[in-house]
Enzyme design. Structure first.
Site, PDB file in Angstrom:
ATOM      1  N   THR A  42     -57.255  34.761   1.097  1.00 54.86           N
ATOM      2  CA  THR A  42     -57.066  35.424  -0.195  1.00 54.86           C
ATOM      3  C   THR A  42     -58.232  36.374  -0.453  1.00 54.86           C
ATOM      4  O   THR A  42     -59.386  36.062  -0.162  1.00 54.86           O
ATOM      5  CB  THR A  42     -56.980  34.408  -1.346  1.00 54.86           C
ATOM      6  OG1 THR A  42     -58.225  33.710  -1.451  1.00 54.86           O
ATOM      7  CG2 THR A  42     -55.865  33.397  -1.114  1.00 54.86           C
ATOM      8  N   GLY A  69     -57.952  25.755  -8.273  1.00 53.79           N
ATOM      9  CA  GLY A  69     -57.375  27.033  -8.685  1.00 53.79           C
ATOM     10  C   GLY A  69     -56.446  27.614  -7.630  1.00 53.79           C
ATOM     11  O   GLY A  69     -55.363  28.121  -7.943  1.00 53.79           O
ATOM     12  N   ILE A  71     -54.921  25.878  -5.285  1.00 50.73           N
ATOM     13  CA  ILE A  71     -53.771  24.967  -5.235  1.00 50.73           C
ATOM     14  C   ILE A  71     -52.794  25.292  -6.360  1.00 50.73           C
ATOM     15  O   ILE A  71     -51.574  25.322  -6.158  1.00 50.73           O
ATOM     16  CB  ILE A  71     -54.240  23.503  -5.322  1.00 50.73           C
ATOM     17  CG1 ILE A  71     -55.041  23.130  -4.071  1.00 50.73           C
ATOM     18  CG2 ILE A  71     -53.050  22.549  -5.486  1.00 50.73           C
ATOM     19  CD1 ILE A  71     -55.845  21.860  -4.206  1.00 50.73           C
ATOM     20  N   THR A  94     -64.731  22.783  -5.855  1.00 52.25           N
ATOM     21  CA  THR A  94     -65.805  22.051  -6.534  1.00 52.25           C
ATOM     22  C   THR A  94     -65.387  20.630  -6.876  1.00 52.25           C
ATOM     23  O   THR A  94     -66.139  19.680  -6.661  1.00 52.25           O
ATOM     24  CB  THR A  94     -66.204  22.784  -7.835  1.00 52.25           C
ATOM     25  OG1 THR A  94     -66.422  24.161  -7.550  1.00 52.25           O
ATOM     26  CG2 THR A  94     -67.468  22.197  -8.427  1.00 52.25           C
ATOM     27  N   GLU A 273     -57.241  26.507 -15.153  1.00 52.25           N
ATOM     28  CA  GLU A 273     -56.987  27.928 -15.381  1.00 52.25           C
ATOM     29  C   GLU A 273     -56.536  28.129 -16.824  1.00 52.25           C
ATOM     30  O   GLU A 273     -55.580  27.487 -17.266  1.00 52.25           O
ATOM     31  CB  GLU A 273     -55.912  28.443 -14.419  1.00 52.25           C
ATOM     32  CG  GLU A 273     -56.200  28.173 -12.946  1.00 52.25           C
ATOM     33  CD  GLU A 273     -57.446  28.889 -12.461  1.00 52.25           C
ATOM     34  OE1 GLU A 273     -57.584  30.105 -12.743  1.00 52.25           O
ATOM     35  OE2 GLU A 273     -58.292  28.245 -11.811  1.00 52.25           O
TER      36      GLU A 273
END
Length: 297
Positions: A42, A69, A71, A94, A273
């Site tokens: 990405t 994020g 995932i 993290t 998110e």
């Protein structure tokens, strides 16, 4: 376990040395077991989503090497596909909260070995309006904290671990009114935070909800009323125990569907998110996606 062709998606924003180290840990393991591994990195925020949306029928497994994020993006794409590949999570972020629920080792090489020698299990996915989440959806304190941190703090702590760190120091939080319709039954509440969970971890902290499961077709709804946050702090530091001790301060119910309305639109946090808001309708899609897990899970 038989796999023909797999797609490996990894986060290109992790730094070159970290990327090389992570790929070096997992690619040899996957290549040993798979006929073909396609590696995609990405570069922009929505790349993982678009990679998964364009998967063809020849790909039977998607490995996600990244954090919660990445995932989240992949699950939003895969959940909407008619033919869904199996998903293998390689914890590279993290917190890696959902991988903890699945019992996946946090060491990347060990995770790859465990998934290749493991089995498939069907897990619930939650749908919020036209979006999907695996781990949690929340409004109030969790969304406000996640949304206020700067880029340096995000890099050091991760969004959700920052929330759990802030929770230890924040002395109070403003409550807000909301109307909930839980499996058709309407209730009015005043709370500092509402959590709708599928997983069991937030910021690597296990929340000891007694009946939580990722394959029961039910949402775990936690209403946090106490403005001094003592009960919430205690709950998130408990290894095990009963939520009953917090009666009046915290409420826990299970449901297959919940509708949430607030007086004014409140930002919502989905799997770390923050990009949606209330009102929201959340429902479970039972055993919607096959995931790879270690053989002993």
């Amino acid at each position: 376990m038989s796999h023909r062709k797999a797609l490996l998606i990894h986060n290109g924003n992790a730094g070159n040395k970290n990327i090389e180290k992570a790929l070096g840990a997992v690619v040899p393991v996957l290549s040993h077991h798979l006929d073909e591994v396609i590696i995609k990195q990405t570069k922009k925020k929505d790349d993982a989503y678009h990679f998964c949306r364009s998967i063809d029928d020849s790909v039977d497994t998607v490995f996600i090497l990244g954090g919660d994020g990445t995932i989240h993006q992949c699950i939003n794409a895969i959940s909407a596909l008619e033919r869904k590949p199996a998903v293998g999570i390689l914890p590279g972020g993290t917190c890696n909260d959902f991988s903890r629920v699945l019992g996946i080792p946090q060491n990347l090489a060990k995770a790859a070995e465990a998934l290749m020698a493991g089995k498939k299990t069907s897990v619930d996915v939650c749908q919020m309006n036209d979006r999907y989440f695996l781990n949690f959806w929340g409004i109030g304190l969790i969304a406000e904290t996640s949304n206020q941190i700067n880029e340096t703090e995000k890099a050091l702590l991760g969004k959700i671990s920052y929330f759990t760190s802030a929770l230890r120091t924040v002395s109070s939080a403003a409550s807000f009114p909301m109307t909930l319709k839980i499996d058709g039954e309407e209730i009015k509440e005043e709370a500092v935070m509402l959590l709708v969970m599928n997983g069991q971890y937030i910021g690597t902290n296990r929340i000891p909800l007694p009946d939580a499961s990722i394959e029961d077709g039910l949402l775990d709804v936690l209403i946090c009323r106490n403005t001094n946050l003592t009960a919430l702090r205690e709950l998130m530091s408990m290894e095990q125990g009963s939520i009953d001790r917090f009666t009046g301060e915290l409420s826990y119910v299970q449901a297959s569907r919940i509708e949430i309305e607030t007086d004014t639109a409140k930002k919502a946090d989905m799997d770390g998110e923050v990009y949606t808001h209330t009102p929201a309708v959340i429902q479970v899609l039972p055993q919607h996606i096959d995931m790879l897990v270690p053989a002993n899970e």
